[in-house]
Every structure is written in structure tokens, then in C-alpha cells.
Scaffold this motif. Structure first.
Motif, PDB file in Angstrom:
ATOM      1  N   ALA A 245       0.828  -1.205   0.000  1.00 42.60           N
ATOM      2  CA  ALA A 245       0.000   0.000   0.000  1.00 42.60           C
ATOM      3  C   ALA A 245       0.864   1.256   0.000  1.00 42.60           C
ATOM      4  O   ALA A 245       0.576   2.230  -0.711  1.00 42.60           O
ATOM      5  N   PHE A 246       1.938   1.245   0.784  1.00 38.71           N
ATOM      6  CA  PHE A 246       2.831   2.398   0.835  1.00 38.71           C
ATOM      7  C   PHE A 246       3.488   2.633  -0.523  1.00 38.71           C
ATOM      8  O   PHE A 246       3.539   3.759  -1.007  1.00 38.71           O
TER       9      PHE A 246
ATOM     10  N   HIS B 127       1.028   4.036  -2.968  1.00 40.20           N
ATOM     11  CA  HIS B 127       0.774   5.453  -2.677  1.00 40.20           C
ATOM     12  C   HIS B 127       1.912   6.324  -3.195  1.00 40.20           C
ATOM     13  O   HIS B 127       1.680   7.353  -3.828  1.00 40.20           O
ATOM     14  N   ARG B 128       3.168   5.918  -2.934  1.00 45.27           N
ATOM     15  CA  ARG B 128       4.314   6.691  -3.430  1.00 45.27           C
ATOM     16  C   ARG B 128       4.322   6.746  -4.951  1.00 45.27           C
ATOM     17  O   ARG B 128       4.646   7.773  -5.537  1.00 45.27           O
TER      18      ARG B 128
ATOM     19  N   VAL C 212       1.818   9.323  -5.994  1.00 45.98           N
ATOM     20  CA  VAL C 212       2.324  10.671  -5.742  1.00 45.98           C
ATOM     21  C   VAL C 212       3.321  11.054  -6.833  1.00 45.98           C
ATOM     22  O   VAL C 212       3.270  12.162  -7.378  1.00 45.98           O
TER      23      VAL C 212
END
Length: 168
Positions: free
Chosen positions: A43-44, A47-48, A51
Motif C-alpha cells: 500500500a505504501f 501510494h508513493r 504521488v
């Protein structure tokens, strides 16, 4: 099914401490802990990635429009620039900033529109290869011969924008 305030009292997690305690117990098993950790990592990273993609999208939203390409018009065969080599002239326009570029065999030169000091970066898909401040009237020159497509990121007091990818 709708959520009502009286439903909250019937859940086993009436407060954060009870929920936290149950979560600690649930993830204390190594297999479940590893799966939760792997999911959090995924998930991280997702997300990155979003972005980073958003930053690229924001730059593409400042994309200048190609309004003139000397290579696309019916120019007489053998037309040469003042240096004796063949060249291609491109004009890009945006809301507050534009750029006129002359692409030659071993160099790229141009001028920001409106003419004023600024900064221009030459990019390839693999990254920036050169960067230069313009003079007082926005003139710049790159004495480079990149392999493959390139684009220019231009900025002055009016804003920042990029050209579309150009074959080179």
C-alpha cells in the motif's frame, strides 16, 4: 445497512484501547503479521507511485502546444539555416509562456516567449542532460547531441511548462 450511534455500543471495540488490544493479539501470529506487513508495504509503495505519477501529470498539464513545425510544412527541398546545416524550427505556446526552438544536428537553441530571463532544462526519458539560464531576452543554447527523444522544461517569472517529446 446504515450505521447508527447505538450500534457502536454493541461492538466489542467500544474504545481505541480495546481495538488496539485485539489487533495486537490478532497480528501476534507470525503468518498473519507477515501478511499485514507485506500488505502495508504494498500500500505504501502504491501510494508513493501515485504521488510520483501525479507530479508527472501536473507537469504534463503545463504542456506547451506545438503551433509551428517547419518540418511539417511544404518547405523547398534543401532549405538550410544560416550556419549551412539543415535545421528544424518549432514554436510552442502556453498560457503565460512559450518557446521558439531551432533544432540542428549538434545543437538546440531558442528563445523564451515573452523575451525575458529564465531557465531551460533539456530532458530525455532517462533524465536531465543539461540545464542553462537564459540571457536577458530569453535566449539559450545547448551544444549537445542526445540520442532519442527529448523535451524542454522552460521557466521564467510567468511560470513553468514543458514541450512535448520530440524525436532527435
Amino acid at each position: 445497512m446504515s450505521w447508527h450511534s447505538d450500534d457502536r455500543a454493541r461492538t466489542p471495540w467500544a474504545d481505541d484501547d480495546a481495538l488496539g488490544s485485539d489487533l495486537v493479539t490478532a497480528v501476534s501470529e507470525t503468518d498473519l503479521y507477515d501478511r499485514v506487513l507485506a500488505s502495508a508495504d504494498l500500500a505504501f509503495r502504491a501510494h508513493r507511485g501515485m504521488v510520483d505519477a501525479r507530479a508527472g501529470l501536473e507537469m504534463d498539464l503545463m504542456l506547451l502546444e506545438l503551433v509551428y513545425d517547419s518540418g511539417a510544412i511544404d518547405a523547398p527541398v534543401g532549405v538550410r539555416d544560416r550556419s549551412g546545416g539543415s535545421s528544424r524550427t518549432l514554436v510552442f505556446e502556453g498560457d503565460a509562456l512559450g518557446v521558439e526552438v531551432e533544432v540542428e544536428t549538434a545543437s538546440i537553441e531558442g528563445q523564451l516567449i515573452p523575451p525575458r530571463p529564465g531557465h531551460v532544462t533539456l530532458r530525455t526519458p532517462s533524465g536531465d542532460i543539461a540545464s542553462v539560464d537564459t540571457d536577458d531576452v530569453g535566449y539559450f543554447r545547448f551544444d549537445v547531441r542526445p540520442d532519442g527523444p527529448l523535451r524542454l522544461e522552460c521557466s521564467n517569472g510567468e511560470g513553468t511548462c514543458v514541450t512535448q517529446w520530440l524525436p532527435y
